[in-house]
Design a protein around this motif. Structure first.
Motif, PDB file in Angstrom:
ATOM      1  N   GLU A 189     -17.908 -23.130  41.256  1.00  0.00           N
ATOM      2  CA  GLU A 189     -17.420 -24.418  41.760  1.00  0.00           C
ATOM      3  C   GLU A 189     -16.047 -24.274  42.389  1.00  0.00           C
ATOM      4  OE1 GLU A 189     -17.526 -26.964  38.402  1.00  0.00           O
ATOM      5  OE2 GLU A 189     -19.725 -27.208  38.414  1.00  0.00           O
ATOM      6  N   ARG A 190     -15.191 -23.417  41.796  1.00  0.00           N
ATOM      7  CA  ARG A 190     -13.863 -23.214  42.375  1.00  0.00           C
ATOM      8  C   ARG A 190     -13.937 -22.601  43.767  1.00  0.00           C
ATOM      9  NH1 ARG A 190     -10.226 -19.451  43.235  1.00  0.00           N
ATOM     10  NH2 ARG A 190     -11.632 -17.802  42.513  1.00  0.00           N
ATOM     11  N   ARG A 201     -20.109 -20.858  35.975  1.00  0.00           N
ATOM     12  CA  ARG A 201     -20.311 -22.094  36.744  1.00  0.00           C
ATOM     13  C   ARG A 201     -18.991 -22.625  37.303  1.00  0.00           C
ATOM     14  NH1 ARG A 201     -22.348 -24.747  33.071  1.00  0.00           N
ATOM     15  NH2 ARG A 201     -20.778 -26.289  32.537  1.00  0.00           N
ATOM     16  N   LEU A 202     -17.943 -22.584  36.486  1.00  0.00           N
ATOM     17  CA  LEU A 202     -16.636 -23.061  36.944  1.00  0.00           C
ATOM     18  C   LEU A 202     -16.093 -22.197  38.075  1.00  0.00           C
ATOM     19  CD1 LEU A 202     -14.917 -23.968  33.549  1.00  0.00           C
ATOM     20  CD2 LEU A 202     -15.889 -25.526  35.244  1.00  0.00           C
ATOM     21  N   GLU A 247     -14.546 -25.393  51.036  1.00  0.00           N
ATOM     22  CA  GLU A 247     -14.616 -26.735  51.623  1.00  0.00           C
ATOM     23  C   GLU A 247     -13.236 -27.203  52.057  1.00  0.00           C
ATOM     24  OE1 GLU A 247     -16.210 -30.386  52.902  1.00  0.00           O
ATOM     25  OE2 GLU A 247     -17.066 -28.384  52.532  1.00  0.00           O
ATOM     26  N   GLN A 264     -16.435 -22.722  45.872  1.00  0.00           N
ATOM     27  CA  GLN A 264     -17.016 -23.681  46.805  1.00  0.00           C
ATOM     28  C   GLN A 264     -15.974 -24.710  47.235  1.00  0.00           C
ATOM     29  OE1 GLN A 264     -19.802 -23.755  48.366  1.00  0.00           O
ATOM     30  NE2 GLN A 264     -19.508 -25.770  49.305  1.00  0.00           N
ATOM     31  N   ALA A 265     -15.172 -25.175  46.277  1.00  0.00           N
ATOM     32  CA  ALA A 265     -14.128 -26.147  46.593  1.00  0.00           C
ATOM     33  C   ALA A 265     -13.083 -25.541  47.527  1.00  0.00           C
ATOM     34  CB  ALA A 265     -13.467 -26.635  45.305  1.00  0.00           C
TER      35      ALA A 265
END
Length: 872
Positions: free
Chosen positions: A548-549, A544-545, A555, A551-552
């Motif tokens: 998220e990394r 999950r981390l 972005e 995706q960040a």
């Protein structure tokens, strides 16, 4: 009992154990343990199930509330009047089942402990808790002529200690062991829910510290002083005979009664001593030692106590010497300077004229700062003070004759009964040894059960339990079942804790608990199941981390490209506007003002270049000089409005070096000391990306030069941009954005200041001590009343937690939270690092602009900083 007190939490340094004793010099009569200060005479602690009662009958004017003892008949009358209204019908409070429902207006809630003791009023505060006068309902029912007792409740801060119950039990046990006319009698100790308490005899009179304050610089008079001296010395001699050192002997722990002489109390941190050290041969290993909390009173603590040495009777000799000195002259022998400071300063007590040379020599010897020079026992001190040498020789001779006579009789008796006595002695010794062993085994089992009942599951708790099990096995090596069952039980506690942490998502803590379970009883099938689930949860968290990394990162790249596109469009529009603009008069267009049309100047230069390229090259430096002068004049008036004009000037003449090097000071237009007039008198420097730096106000620094100082303490929000851009913050927690940034090492602070200097072009730094004080004191203005410092009074509590950096009122210079909230770093003249202004944990009375401490630059939760820079 009215001492101001402070808490030393686990991990904090007590005097003599890492913390400089001079930090406590302002409170030399304070026992360093308790966090709160009681000043009211009728304060009651909140207790669940407290019964509402009507107030006692009004006292007559002039009556001392500390010595009233109403008769049982009077109390019966009061009880008949104790009613409350329920639907208009009076109801007996003793029959009211719901004591927690709202009380009618005017009702007074009295605290009732264990359904038996009604707290009447606060008598004072000691090292571990508060002492109240309380009515014993059982005595009242039995028509006892003295129905009152004194009850000691652990205060909230001390009660949070995991061994609070054990601490009070130890004090009660010590005091019950010391049954002496000059030691306050202790009846029992118990608990009521979360409340831990101890009951003692109630005395009429006054504490000695109060009497000494009333007789400051004169003393109590020779006869009264000698009487008190004899009483308290007999109490200490008796305690020392039981191998107990008081360890906090001072006037506040002596009560002078009206009928029963002087009595010593508060053995809450008393320490056991023996030839082999602390409790080495006492036959009992104490699970909890209140002295380990570092509780002592600096003004009366011996040099060795302040240095953390083992307790000895001579420590009480020193404290007794200080008290005796005050009894006879009303002053402390060293002006309440701690012993280690008095030794460094080579202080010596002044001679008391009213004492004989023999008495003065005895008192001098008791007041020696080093143990090797000091009288080693209270008994020798008393004998030297009260008994002359002549009587010593006479009594010595009589005693020698008595020894000779007694020796003859004893030898005759021994010859007749030696065989029989030897048999009886051997049998008694055998029985006593067996009984002692069984008692010690039972006590050890009780201590182990008590530790397991606490279930703290900390390394210290495990060490204590391991030690207790080891000593139990040494006492009872034949019993293997009890240690085995205990280890299995502890392992099950760790497994239960591991399951709970796993359910909460605390994977690291669950792993720690599993290791603890294995250490105590190996790896069980239940532990294997938990370990398997823990591995699955860890893999899920990692995936999950990582998602998220990624995706960040995507972005951030999208926003970066969007920002670049926006900048290119703006640049094209600006250039196109300059090309399309047409002006007739260049001199008019160059008239300096915030409404200047810079685009028209560019258009005219372009036309000029088309007409005469040589002239255009010659006039461009002249235009640049005019624009530079204009930026200087406008910047001194309003730099914020000047900033966009300056950007246009630079864009118009990008090759003109003076415009490129021109530095616009966003604080230069503010007059020193104007920050308190409102937000428009504060300023912000610009970062490289155009965002605002921290808010600042302008004050007058050293030599009268202007200095820009942070309006607020640097907050987590201020650090967030730096941390995101530089990735230098590591594991710092910045989620509480508006709160002051804490838990920063000096390396973090210096990295942030260097980054801010590079971003803005100004040299940011920590303030000097003089700069900080000049800004925080604001021309001697008193500290703000709403500063976030420690205050606990009745229903009012401050300092329990940090407040946002922008919360609270500002001083006359515009600084917010200059005092309190977090203490702020600054540099001394010699370059040493200081923490100024006090923190939320400093008492309100010592939370001032003058409050300062040396600081090592390490990260902690109480220290932040405020930045400064010079103004051009």
């Amino acid at each position: 009992m009215n001492d101001k007190t402070r808490i030393v939490r686990p991990g904090s340094a007590a005097p003599g154990r890492g913390q400089p004793a001079d930090t406590l010099a302002g409170d030399s009569d304070s026992t360093v343990v308790v966090q709160q200060e009681f000043t009211g005479a009728n304060d009651h602690p909140p207790v669940r199930g407290a019964e509402p009662l009507t107030p006692p009958e009004a006292l007559k004017p002039g009556t001392d509330p500390t010595v009233l003892s109403p008769t049982p008949k009077q109390h019966a009358g009061l009880r008949e009047k104790a009613t409350r209204m329920s639907g208009g019908v009076p109801v007996d409070l003793a029959e009211t089942s719901n004591a927690s429902e709202p009380l009618p207006s005017g009702a007074i809630t009295k605290t009732v402990i264990k359904g038996r003791f009604e707290l009447d009023k606060l008598l004072g505060v000691g090292g571990m808790g508060a002492v109240y006068k309380a009515l014993d309902r059982r005595k009242l029912e039995a028509s006892d002529s003295e129905p009152y007792v004194a009850i000691k409740l652990l205060n909230d801060d001390f009660q949070q200690h995991p061994d609070a119950f054990i601490a009070l039990q130890r004090e009660a046990r010590k005091s019950q062991t010391l049954a002496h006319p000059n030691i306050v009698t202790v009846y029992d100790f118990d608990r009521d829910g979360e409340r831990v308490f101890m009951t003692m005899e109630y005395l009429e009179g006054a504490p000695l510290d109060k009497l000494l304050r009333e007789h400051a610089d004169i003393g109590l008079g020779p006869e009264k002083a000698r009487t008190v001296f004899r009483d308290v010395s007999q109490a200490l001699i008796y305690a020392h005979s039981h191998k107990i050192v008081h360890s906090d002997f001072k006037p506040g722990n002596i009560f002078v009664t009206s009928k029963k002489g002087a009595k010593v109390f508060d053995f809450g941190i008393a320490r056991a001593v023996s030839e082999g050290g602390l409790a080495a041969k006492s036959g009992e290993t104490t699970v909890f030692d209140a002295g380990s909390l570092g509780a002592l009173t600096p003004a009366y603590a011996s040099f060795e106590m302040l240095k953390g040495g083992e307790p000895a009777p001579s420590d009480d000799v020193f404290a007794l010497g200080c008290v005796v000195y005050e009894l006879f002259c009303g002053r402390h022998p060293y002006n309440k300077v701690p012993a280690e400071k008095a030794f460094e300063q080579k202080l010596r007590p002044g001679r008391i004229k009213g004492l004989s040379r023999r008495q003065w020599r005895a008192l001098q010897s008791a007041l020696e700062l080093r143990r090797e020079d000091r009288t080693d026992t209270v008994e020798k001190f008393v004998q030297s003070f009260f008994v002359s040498n002549t009587w010593k020789w006479v009594l010595g001779g009589i005693f020698a004759v008595m020894l000779v006579v007694a020796g003859v009789g004893y030898n005759h008796l021994q010859q007749q009964n030696s065989v029989e006595q030897a048999k009886v002695k051997a049998e008694l010794e055998r029985k006593l040894q067996e009984e002692l062993l069984q008692r010690r085994i039972a006590d050890k089992k009780e201590a182990i059960a008590r530790l397991i009942g606490l279930s703290i599951l900390t390394p210290a708790w495990e060490r204590d339990l391991q030690l207790e099990l080891k000593e139990y096995s040494e006492l009872n090596p034949g019993d293997e079942a009890f240690p085995d069952a205990t280890r299995r039980q502890v392992s099950e506690l760790f497994l239960a804790a591991a399951t709970g942490q796993l359910n909460l998502g605390n994977l690291d803590q669950a792993d720690v608990m599993l290791n603890g379970a294995a250490n105590w009883y190996g790896v069980s099938s239940q532990a294997a199941v938990i370990q398997s689930q823990l591995a699955r949860d860890r893999e899920s968290l990692r995936a999950r981390l990582e998602a998220e990394r990624l995706q960040a990162k995507r972005e951030a790249e999208r926003l970066h490209q969007q920002e670049l596109l926006t900048q290119r469009r703006q640049e094209a529009a600006r250039k196109q506007g300059q090309i399309d603009a047409v002006l007739d008069d260049m001199e008019g267009a160059l008239t300096c003002g915030f409404g200047m049309n810079v685009a028209s100047v560019g258009t005219q230069l372009s036309h000029l270049a088309k007409l005469d390229s040589v002239k255009a090259r010659q006039i461009r430096p002249v235009v640049g000089a005019e624009l530079s002068n204009c930026a200087t004049r406008l910047g001194a008036e309003d730099p914020v409005r000047t900033e966009p004009l300056l950007d246009q000037f630079r864009a118009l003449l990008p090759g003109y070096q003076p415009l490129r090097d021109f530095k616009l000071d966003f604080c230069g237009h503010l007059s020193p000391g104007s920050g308190g007039r409102g937000d428009r008198y504060s300023c912000h420097d610009r970062l490289a990306d155009g965002s605002l730096g921290p808010a600042m106000v302008v004050v007058k620094g050293a030599g009268g030069r202007a200095l820009a100082v942070g309006k607020y303490e640097v907050s987590n929000s201020d650090l967030e941009h730096f941390c995101r851009v530089t990735d230098q913050c590591g594991v710092l927690d910045l989620r509480a954005g508006n709160f002051p940034a804490t838990n920063l090492a000096m390396a973090n602070v210096e990295a942030y200041l260097n980054w801010l200097s590079e971003e803005t072009g100004y040299a940011y730094r920590l303030p000097s001590e003089q700069e900080w004080f000049a800004a925080a004191s604001a021309k001697g203005q008193a500290e703000a009343a709403d500063r976030n410092c420690h205050l606990k009074y009745g229903g009012i509590e401050k300092g329990a937690e940090l407040v946002p950096a922008q919360a609270g009122s500002s001083n006359a210079f515009g600084l917010v939270n200059a005092v309190g909230n977090v203490q702020e770093w600054a540099r001394a003249t010699d370059g040493e690092l200081l923490a100024l202004g006090g923190s939320r944990k400093d008492p309100m009375s010592r939370c001032l602009t003058t409050t300062k401490r040396l600081h090592g630059g390490q990260a902690d939760a109480l220290t932040g900083f405020r930045l400064v820079r010079d103004v051009n």
